[in-house]
Enzyme design. Structure first.
Site, short mmCIF file in Angstrom:
data_model
loop_
_atom_site.label_atom_id
_atom_site.label_comp_id
_atom_site.label_asym_id
_atom_site.label_seq_id
_atom_site.Cartn_x
_atom_site.Cartn_y
_atom_site.Cartn_z
CB CYS A 134 46.06 37.46 44.78
SG CYS A 134 47.75 37.75 44.70
CB ALA A 164 39.84 38.13 40.81
N PRO A 165 37.74 36.45 43.17
CG PRO A 165 36.00 34.99 43.28
CD PRO A 165 37.47 35.02 43.41
N GLY A 166 36.69 38.24 44.63
CA GLY A 166 36.15 39.43 45.52
C GLY A 166 35.72 39.06 46.87
N GLY A 167 35.45 37.62 47.36
CA GLY A 167 34.92 37.35 48.47
C GLY A 167 35.62 37.77 49.73
CE LYS A 168 40.56 34.16 50.91
NZ LYS A 168 40.14 33.55 49.67
CD GLU A 191 43.21 38.51 39.72
OE1 GLU A 191 44.06 37.68 39.16
OE2 GLU A 191 42.98 38.37 41.22
CG ASP A 243 53.47 40.87 38.40
OD1 ASP A 243 53.43 40.29 39.60
OD2 ASP A 243 54.56 40.36 37.68
CB CYS A 251 42.71 26.82 48.74
SG CYS A 251 42.94 27.24 47.14
#
Length: 292
Positions: A107, A109-113, A131, A157, A224
């Protein structure tokens, strides 16, 4: 939900959680070693008259007031660093990816990890970033392109990936969609029914991820949020499934956390609830190894 969440923490811990929402958090940034090295980036910070605390080889901590300066820097617009909460970084760190491995950010987005993972993998191997949301998919795709990440992006999915790609990945990061209480605070209104529905989706995503994971492979599950339904109960559900799983220790460098709680599985205490403060958000992190 607030009363249920409160029972999971001591009075002192819960006061700290409440206090963490009262003012803007300090800013953590992640060095993008695909675009520059630490010396070059630190020179850019000095030119901007910024002071920082270096947390490790990738992460720097700045005061909250510096956010606008950081986001307007030439170095930021050249994608030399990524602004990221330190707890999010720890999710990717704990996957412990290596150069040449086959890795899925489920999962993404937004792509930081995904940017973290590409850095840790030295941009080698196979990194798949998925995503489901069309709008978020294009944000993900653009971010990875901008940051120089060598990855394949998919708009699927996540619940179907285990069936589509069984036993494919060495490592999987599942930062699951959640109620986001640890990010948004307790003014956010979510009913118990909404929480249970989110948890149902999380359980399906984790089951799918475990199907896609190789035997001997490792997976990090994170959220989170604070609810037990979206955290410990999701891990309990996986431990009761057809997979034989081992819960692994979490690397908690520089953060305060408490053991997760389960009446059914003592080993869930290895999963951790990060207690938020002015430097980082609250998070739940679990690490699993698939034995069969």
């Amino acid at each position: 939900m607030l009363s249920k969440i409160k029972t999971l923490y001591t009075e002192k811990e819960f006061v700290q959680i409440l206090n963490s929402f009262e003012k803007e958090k300090n800013i953590c940034v992640f060095l993008n070693s695909l675009k520059c090295d630490a010396k070059e980036l630190e020179n850019d910070f000095l030119k901007a008259h910024l002071k920082w605390k270096k947390i490790n080889e990738y992460c720097y901590l700045f005061e909250a007031k510096d956010k606008n300066i950081l986001s307007s820097m030439k170095a930021f617009n050249e994608f030399k660093f990524y602004i990221q909460n330190y707890s999010s970084y720890l999710c990717a760190l704990n996957l412990d990816v290596k150069a040449g491995e086959s890795v899925l950010d489920m999962c993404a987005a937004p792509g930081g990890k995904s940017i973290n993972l590409a850095n840790f993998m030295q941009n080698t191997g196979y990194l798949a970033c998925n995503e489901i949301s069309k709008d978020r998919f294009f944000v993900l795709q653009k971010n990875l392109q901008n940051y120089g990440v060598n990855a394949k992006c998919f708009m699927k999915d996540g619940k179907t990936i285990g069936k589509l790609c069984p036993l494919k990945f060495d490592k999987i990061l599942l930062d699951a969609p959640c109620s986001t209480f640890a990010k948004m605070g307790f003014d956010l209104e979510k009913s118990y029914k909404e929480i249970k529905n989110i948890a149902k989706t999380q359980k399906k995503l984790l089951h799918s991820a475990l199907k896609a994971l190789k035997v001997g492979g490792e997976l990090v599950y994170s959220t989170c949020t604070f609810t037990k339904e979206e955290n410990e109960e999701v891990i309990e559900n996986a431990l009761k499934s057809e997979f034989k799983l081992e819960i692994l220790d979490i690397n908690l460098e520089h953060v305060i956390a408490k053991d997760a709680q389960s009446e059914s599985f003592q080993e869930i205490s290895k999963c951790k609830r990060i207690i938020p403060n002015s430097d980082y958000d609250g998070f739940f992190i679990a690490k699993l190894r698939k034995l069969s």
